[in-house]
Design an enzyme around this catalytic site. Structure first.
Site, short mmCIF file in Angstrom:
data_model
loop_
_atom_site.label_atom_id
_atom_site.label_comp_id
_atom_site.label_asym_id
_atom_site.label_seq_id
_atom_site.Cartn_x
_atom_site.Cartn_y
_atom_site.Cartn_z
N GLU A 254 139.68 64.69 30.51
CA GLU A 254 140.13 63.40 30.00
C GLU A 254 138.88 62.63 29.61
O GLU A 254 138.12 62.19 30.47
CB GLU A 254 140.93 62.65 31.07
N CYS A 288 138.27 53.55 28.88
CA CYS A 288 138.33 54.56 27.82
C CYS A 288 139.40 54.23 26.78
O CYS A 288 139.31 54.66 25.63
CB CYS A 288 138.59 55.94 28.41
#
Length: 487
Positions: A254, A288
């Site tokens: 991720e 993010c």
């Protein structure tokens, strides 16, 4: 925090079945807002990894063999331990991570929800029957644990981004070796070890080894770890993916994002700006999923920029130990230098700073930049700071082209009153998650989460997707009598 008279139980140690001396020494736990030393964490090394792997391999078989209800009960009990200590978790998030208190409490809450959701995975149907062309044969495909899962977690959401791998992996019968970032070794490591230990987790099933890149490298290289779950930068993720590929080791990556916030001319402008401010400046932009590129139609671009700049100027930046601030510090000096270099580079290339663009120590002001062009580094980079670069477009086709020109594909948001138009645009974005009339920082533990392109390896966390990540498929076929083959 459980303490002796002098110091907490984790002081200078790592967790490997019990709290033990770290072979790699110790490191200070530092408050990024003022540099104060909050404590000392143990620092693991390769020998600690080897010892943890050996213990985890032995413990995992027994852990997977116990009734699913017992595994789920331990994960749920750990969740309740977290709930009992949510203010302690939040306090450490503030002091260690530079978070404002609402972010710390939110993270404790969503981690609690994640743990209960993960516990429920253990009781879901675990197999599929397939027909067979062979008379009398039964085909069963079931999911079985991967084995030992190595979790390498980041510092920005240290509790939640560790727990979204740790909790489902444990509930589904795996052992876990967690490496939290040294910058958040307490919030993302020591306290997690405490709540699972207090919940009755059997020895050897969970290990928490704070450390640097060398510990992560040892985990990736150790053949006894069957899977790596990594959340972090795309640069590091590529290296981990390459090494895991050579070893034929399962990997879940991720990674980074450079997410778009698209504003069409018919948008509710106040709503779009409100979402933009939250989606850009939350946790100083160190997310993010943060909105890193604001793509705004020319007809409303000036109004949008002025409204967003006004909001940015009204945000209070300061010590998060005070409840009166909106933004705390960036995590370290290196990040301050990097963010400011991107802003200055944009200015030199002709962009206009409407708000912010300045800093003191680690405190960076909420920044809005107008007239950003696709060739500028601030447009192409994942900023990881409180900066809103605005780029103007003239048509939907141009907006889609601008959105898709990035190698990243994590999250996006679209603002329009025409939901059908928003849905059509969403389908054309090379993005794993799209939120219409919202902002890109969205997460619900039961919904699959993940990106496309350089934002990950294609896997997903959340709900049934976590079963796919933390188990593997096994085909079992049965016939009552052996076949009579020709030789």
């Amino acid at each position: 925090m459980r303490e002796t008279k002098e110091q907490p139980i984790w002081y200078g140690k790592v967790f490997s079945s019990n709290w033990v001396e770290a072979r790699g020494g110790v490191a200070n736990v530092v408050d990024p807002s003022n540099g104060d030393i909050l404590g000392i964490t143990g620092v693991a090394n390769g020998e600690d990894v080897d010892a943890a792997v050996n213990a985890a391999k032995r413990a995992q078989k027994e852990w997977a063999a116990i009734p699913f209800s017992e595994r789920a009960a331990i994960v749920r009990k750990a969740a309740e331990k977290l709930k009992e200590r949510e203010y302690e978790f939040a306090d450490w998030n503030v002091r260690e991570c530079g978070a404002i208190r609402p972010k710390g409490l939110w993270e404790a809450g969503i981690a609690y929800e994640q743990m209960h959701q993960a516990a429920g995975l253990a009781s879901l149907p675990n197999g599929t029957l397939f027909p067979s062309a062979v008379p009398g044969r039964m085909n069963l495909c079931q999911r079985v644990p991967v084995g030992v899962v190595g979790v390498i977690a980041p510092w920005n959401f240290p509790l939640f981004l560790a727990m979204r791998s740790v909790a489902p992996a444990l509930a589904l019968g795996n052992a876990v070796i967690l490496k939290p970032d040294l910058q958040t070794a307490v919030t993302g490591g020591a306290l997690i070890a405490e709540i699972f230990s207090d919940a009755g987790m059997p020895d050897g099933v969970l290990h928490v080894l704070p450390g640097g890149a060398d510990v992560g490298e040892s985990m990736v290289a150790n053949s006894g770890i069957n899977m790596i779950s990594f959340t972090g930068s795309t640069q590091v993720g590529r290296l981990i993916g390459e090494k895991c590929g050579r070893m034929l080791k399962k990997v879940a990556l991720e990674l980074g994002g450079n997410n778009v916030h698209i504003v069409l001319p018919d948008a509710d402008l106040e709503g779009a700006v409100s979402c933009a401010a939250w989606g850009t400046f939350l946790h100083q932009g160190q997310v993010c999923m943060a909105a890193g590129r604001h793509l705004v139609h020319r007809d409303v671009a000036q109004q949008y920029a002025e409204k967003l700049a006004l909001r940015a100027k009204n945000l209070v930046v300061g010590d998060p130990n005070s409840d009166q601030v909106h933004l705390g510090p960036l995590i370290n000096e290196k990040q301050v230098v990097r963010v400011h270099a991107l802003v200055e580079s944009a200015q030199r290339a002709g962009a206009q700073v409407l708000a912010g663009g300045t800093y003191q120590d680690r405190y960076y002001q909420a920044t809005v930049i107008m007239d950003v062009k696709p060739e500028m580094e601030v447009f192409k980079s994942e900023i990881f700071g409180p900066v809103a670069p605005i780029t103007v477009f003239d048509s939907i086709e141009e907006a889609i082209e601008l959105a898709n020109c990035s190698e990243y594909g994590l999250a996006a948001s679209i603002h329009t009153r025409a939901l059908a138009t928003g849905l059509d645009i969403a389908k054309r974005l090379n993005t794993g998650m799209v939120h219409i009339n919202d902002q890109p920082i969205n997460c619900e533990p039961h919904v699959p989460f993940g990106g496309m392109g350089a934002s990950g390896s294609g896997g997903r966390f959340g709900g049934p997707a976590s079963i796919e990540e933390f188990t593997q498929s096994q085909w079992i076929s049965m016939v009552e009598k052996p076949a009579n083959y020709p030789f």
